[in-house]
Scaffold this active site. Structure first.
Site, PDB file in Angstrom:
ATOM      1  N   GLY A 269       0.801  -1.220   0.000  1.00 51.30           N
ATOM      2  CA  GLY A 269       0.000   0.000   0.000  1.00 51.30           C
ATOM      3  C   GLY A 269       0.832   1.267   0.000  1.00 51.30           C
ATOM      4  O   GLY A 269       0.637   2.157  -0.817  1.00 51.30           O
ATOM      5  N   MET A 271       4.594   3.276   2.123  1.00 50.26           N
ATOM      6  CA  MET A 271       5.764   3.101   2.980  1.00 50.26           C
ATOM      7  C   MET A 271       6.094   4.390   3.713  1.00 50.26           C
ATOM      8  O   MET A 271       6.173   5.456   3.110  1.00 50.26           O
ATOM      9  CB  MET A 271       6.937   2.630   2.099  1.00 50.26           C
ATOM     10  N   GLU A 306       0.446   5.785   7.570  1.00 51.58           N
ATOM     11  CA  GLU A 306       1.865   6.115   7.313  1.00 51.58           C
ATOM     12  C   GLU A 306       2.278   7.334   8.126  1.00 51.58           C
ATOM     13  O   GLU A 306       3.383   7.410   8.643  1.00 51.58           O
ATOM     14  CB  GLU A 306       2.127   6.353   5.823  1.00 51.58           C
ATOM     15  N   GLU A 328       3.655  -2.094  13.704  1.00 55.53           N
ATOM     16  CA  GLU A 328       2.496  -2.278  12.823  1.00 55.53           C
ATOM     17  C   GLU A 328       1.194  -2.464  13.601  1.00 55.53           C
ATOM     18  O   GLU A 328       0.180  -1.868  13.260  1.00 55.53           O
ATOM     19  CB  GLU A 328       2.738  -3.431  11.848  1.00 55.53           C
TER      20      GLU A 328
HETATM   21  N1  B3K Z   1       5.811  -0.621   6.636  1.00 49.11           N
HETATM   22  C1  B3K Z   1       5.295  -0.800   5.308  1.00 49.11           C
HETATM   23  C2  B3K Z   1       5.275  -2.207   4.837  1.00 49.11           C
HETATM   24  C3  B3K Z   1       6.555  -2.713   4.310  1.00 49.11           C
HETATM   25  C4  B3K Z   1       6.356  -4.078   3.689  1.00 49.11           C
HETATM   26  C5  B3K Z   1       7.642  -4.703   3.316  1.00 49.11           C
HETATM   27  N2  B3K Z   1       7.437  -5.949   2.623  1.00 49.11           N
HETATM   28  C6  B3K Z   1       3.951  -0.210   5.168  1.00 49.11           C
HETATM   29  C7  B3K Z   1       3.179  -0.044   6.412  1.00 49.11           C
HETATM   30  O1  B3K Z   1       2.835  -0.966   7.103  1.00 49.11           O
HETATM   31  O2  B3K Z   1       2.908   1.066   6.738  1.00 49.11           O
HETATM   32 ZN    ZN Z   2       2.507   0.129   8.826  1.00 54.08          ZN
END
Ligand code: B3K
Ligand code: ZN
Length: 884
Positions: A269, A271, A306, A328
């Site tokens: 989605g 980063m 984000e 997360e």
């Molecule tokens: N932190 C990223 C996800 C990264 C995925 C790597 N395979 C997006 C998010 O969770 O905000």
């Molecule tokens: Zn995230």
């Protein structure tokens, strides 16, 4: 590359050791060129271990890099000074303090895995989480090595007028040969996974935000030229998120600028790179004519998510990747609360629980089952899962429930304050919550280490004479992959007892001096407990697990009448909805039996009358009515049967939808007409709720299959009022197999063929059609000129939708769907391992099906594993899935 004879290494949490070297500073220079980008990395390094035991080598991760030179304190190193491994560079015996310059070369245009530095639509961009930075340069690519980055980017000015990296812009200027440069400096130490670079010919949409302490933050969204007008909603969402985080969590933004770049080719989605988020364009661009209401809601949620990472993830980051849920789970909880505040809390809760029950529960019972904090992994990219994200968010939500709003906020403040600038663990998070509140979360921590979905069995008894009402509660958790024994969880069970009028009764447990409130949270901590409430006249109806207070399966044998009563009376919106779902599941399970025994099905009266009452109840929020009238998904119903027969479940659900449509035809038409919006178009929650219910009415009505309702859908399609209405009409036409679908699909294609995000919808609506034979159509679409297999959104919209959102056709008994999926996994394995591995999950569920399907699924998994050069990503999922 891996195969069964040479399996890749498993990484274990128990093997964690702190880094040997600190990187005091990092200065990067990129000379960008599509095929040959040169990266010069200058690291200021000091040893951070006890050197009395001898000198330890410095280990730098690196993958797919062409090494040009290594210089240590201005001395060019020779091959005797270092060793090169498959994915690492070791400097054999470095001094305690030194400067290292490493020059490498990479080929961004050949990078179809979309990890590291790659090109998308002619622009450069990066994706480093989790371990992509090692594909850019040699570096200790682990989240507990934080440093301050200065990044100089050099590129051709005409092709790449915009040059971006994290932090603040220090300098920019012209160079010879039409090149130019920019220097960015990020004062906040960060791990390499948060690094970002973008270069290209992009349009900037500018805005600003004044923080609570009065600082002015520049906001800049970068999109392809021509898309500027589609950013309004995302920009407004960002400003709402910034304000909300100040109000609700006391978190203020820290840099002078916040940038978001939208790219078309992106594995997920978005980063959260520090100060420079990179987004899949589908989560930035939104206008009513080309984006649905759901798209609008998701844009706001992902923009929020984000942004919230700036604190929960960036300022306080993870020590190692086993701690992924630290950032997360917490951030999903934060974005869920944000969406709940911006839209409607109960609707948001229902939608989140649907995802959890419909998908996370399956993951937790399948071959990839893992705790919220996993103990081991082969490829960390395979662990960006519903368990880490969504169950992780439920774990944080339970802490919120146990502590209450004020103490939770104190805990979160303490966590941010205590660990600002650090890389920490889930234990640290819990410790801050405990220290701030005085709560004991020692047993609660099992939610992080034990996998599987706990089952709570409740039996009730009423002693009319004594007016005692007793709940006997047992908890257990089934064995899961890698974990056979489980200790009891600490489960917060929010509950109330309703009297015959639906009023909640004052609750007084035996032994308590007086009644304490009409709702309470019972602490389940043992495998069996009894709760006896006193002064309960006459026998009440229990409302348990209110708001879905824990991610568990609740087994409570409520009668149809009791469920119908709760549907009409429970003061907890979530439980009112859930009672309807439970009743529907019961009815569908009975219909499955009827079907099996070859009898004629009939429409259940209780369900039908509850449906009618809810449909015509104008006092309810239309969005909640829509939720209540949506039957449980086929995948969720599958949870309640021993052996899943996807065709039978589909037939039963369709039967029920058609019968309800016949029984309530007039009311559905009336509600559809009443909900027609003639006023100015709005995307506020109320307007969205009305459209949701109106379109749900239409989706029931097309089940009638007559000209009148097909015309209704066709008219809505042709009125072209918004993408929400157009897509709902198109879906109705296509999924009912109506003759009008062909002209509608062509008209839609002609109108939108230049807009990739809308074209994704065109592919997806066809791939999700339950009409028999749809796989041939999907196969034909894979040869369409607009099907690009290097674009993850397109692959997901066609192949992913068919395999994950069309159970009845994917699980065709002849195994054609499984073969199709395996063909694509094999094809994508070398191009984009992350996308290939993600698509595999349906095959891992083979144990749930009959023998024929089991064999068909397993043979495709075996076929994948026979491929000579499997990525770690695909290998891990395929091999674990085959083992079951
Ligand atoms: N932190 C990223 C996800 C990264 C995925 C790597 N395979 C997006 C998010 O969770 O905000
Ligand atoms: Zn995230």
């Amino acid at each position: 590359m891996a195969d069964l004879q040479h399996p890749p290494k498993t990484i274990y949490l128990k093997d964690y050791t702190a880094p040997d070297y600190r990187i005091e500073q990092l200065s990067l220079q990129f000379e960008l060129s599509e095929q040959e980008t040169t990266v010069t990395s200058t690291l200021t390094i000091s040893a951070d271990y006890d050197q009395s035991g001898g000198v330890r080598p410095l280990r730098l991760d690196g993958a797919d890099l062409q090494l040009i030179s290594i210089t240590l304190n201005d001395q060019l190193l020779t091959e005797a000074d270092y060793s090169l491994e498959d994915e690492a560079l070791l400097i054999n015996s470095p001094p305690a303090n030194f400067t290292l310059e490493v020059i490498t070369r990479i080929n961004p245009s050949a990078n179809t895995a979309l990890e590291g530095l790659y090109t998308s639509s002619g622009n450069f961009c990066t994706q480093c989480e989790a371990e992509g930075f090692r594909k850019i340069t040699y570096f200790p690519d682990r989240p507990d090595v934080l440093t301050v980055y200065t990044t100089r980017i050099v590129a051709d000015k005409a092709s790449y007028p915009v040059l971006l990296s994290n932090g603040n812009l220090l300098e920019q200027g012209e160079l010879d040969d039409g090149r130019h440069f920019a220097v960015w400096h990020d004062p906040f130490p960060k791990p390499s996974y948060l690094f970002a670079l973008v270069a290209g010919d992009l349009a900037a949409v500018e805005d600003s935000f004044t923080t609570q302490s009065g600082r002015e933050v520049a906001i800049r969204f970068y999109v392809q030229h021509g898309n500027e007008a589609k950013c309004d909603h995302a920009v407004a969402s960002l400003k709402r998120a910034m304000h909300w985080d100040e109000q609700m969590f006391g978190r203020e933004y820290d840099l002078d600028i916040y940038m978001v770049v939208a790219v078309d080719d992106f594995n997920m989605g978005a980063m959260e790179n520090k100060g420079l988020n990179v987004f899949n364009s589908c989560f930035v661009l939104a206008q009513p004519e080309s984006a649905t209401d759901l798209d609008f809601v998701r844009v706001e949620a992902v923009i929020g998510h984000e942004y919230f990472h700036n604190w929960s993830g960036n300022r306080v980051t993870c020590r190692d990747w086993f701690q992924l849920s630290l950032k997360e789970g917490f951030t999903v909880f934060r974005d869920q609360q944000f969406t709940a505040d911006m839209t409607a809390r109960a609707v948001k809760r229902i939608d989140d629980v649907r995802v959890l029950r419909g998908h996370q529960f399956q993951e937790d019972a399948g071959p990839m089952s893992h705790p919220v904090r996993p103990d081991s992994y082969v490829e960390i990219n395979n662990f960006y899962t519903l368990t880490v994200y969504n169950k992780g968010a439920e774990v944080v939500r339970m802490i919120h429930t146990l502590l209450g709003d004020a103490s939770f906020r104190k805990g979160s403040d303490l966590y941010f304050e205590r660990h600002d600038g650090e890389a920490v663990t889930t234990e640290d998070f819990i410790a801050a919550m405990e220290d701030a509140s005085g709560a004991d979360l020692s047993q609660f921590k099992r939610w992080y280490s034990q996998s599987g979905t706990p089952e709570i069995v409740v039996e009730r008894s009423y002693d009319a004479e004594q007016m005692h009402y007793t709940l006997n509660v047992k908890q257990s958790c089934p064995p899961t992959a890698g974990q056979s024994e489980k200790q009891p969880f600490h489960v917060p069970l929010k509950m109330a007892l309703l009297d015959t009028d639906g009023e909640p009764l004052p609750l007084q447990l035996k032994g308590e001096a007086e009644a304490g409130g009409i709702e309470r949270v019972l602490d389940l901590t043992e495998s069996e407990q009894q709760f006896t409430f006193i002064n309960i006249p006459p026998e009440p109806v229990p409302s348990l697990l209110r708001g879905f207070s824990a991610p568990v399966k609740l087994k409570l044998d409520l009668s149809d009448q009791e469920l119908a009563f709760l549907m009409g009376n429970d003061g907890d919106d979530f439980n009112r909805w859930d009672a309807g779902q439970q009743l529907s599941v019961k009815v569908m399970l009975r219909l499955l039996q009827v079907l099996k025994s070859g009898l004629q099905p009939t429409l259940d009266d209780a369900l039908s009358s509850a449906f009618g009452k809810t449909l015509t109840d104008h006092s309810l929020d239309p969005a909640l009515v829509a939720e209540a009238l949506t039957l449980p998904a086929e995948g969720y119903v599958a949870e309640f049967v021993e052996v899943v027969d996807p065709q039978a479940i589909h037939v039963v659900r369709e039967y029920l939808r058609r019968s309800l449509a016949f029984a309530h035809r007039e009311a559905l038409i009336k509600r559809y007409d009443e909900l027609t919006d003639d006023g100015p178009y709005s995307t506020d929650a109320a307007a969205m709720g009305r459209r949701r219910l109106r379109n749900l009415c239409m989706s029931y009505l097309v089940e009638l299959g007559n000209d009148e309702v097909r015309n209704m859908a066709l008219n809505q399609f042709q009125r072209d009022q918004s993408m929400t209405d157009v897509m709902a009409a198109l879906t109705a036409l296509v999924h009912s197999g109506s003759p009008e679908q062909h002209s509608a699909l062509s008209a839609f294609y002609e109108r939108w063929k230049e807009d990739p995000l809308v074209l994704d919808k065109w592919f997806a609506v066809q791939a999700s059609s339950p009409i028999p034979g749809v796989l041939d159509q999907v196969r034909a679409l894979t040869n369409h000129d607009d099907f690009h297999l290097t674009n993850p959104n397109r692959v997901r919209s066609l192949v992913g939708t068919f395999c994950m959102r069309n159970p009845v056709r994917f699980h065709e008994a002849n195994g054609s769907g499984y073969r199709f999926l395996a063909d694509w996994v094999i094809r994508l394995n070398s191009l984009n391992p992350q996308i290939a591995a993600r698509m595999l999950s349906p095959l891992g569920q083979w144990r749930r099906y009959d023998e024929g399907r089991q064999e068909a699924m397993k043979s495709q998994l075996a076929r994948i594993l026979e491929e000579p050069s499997l990525s770690k990503d695909v290998f891990e999922i395929a091999s674990k899935s085959l083992k079951g």
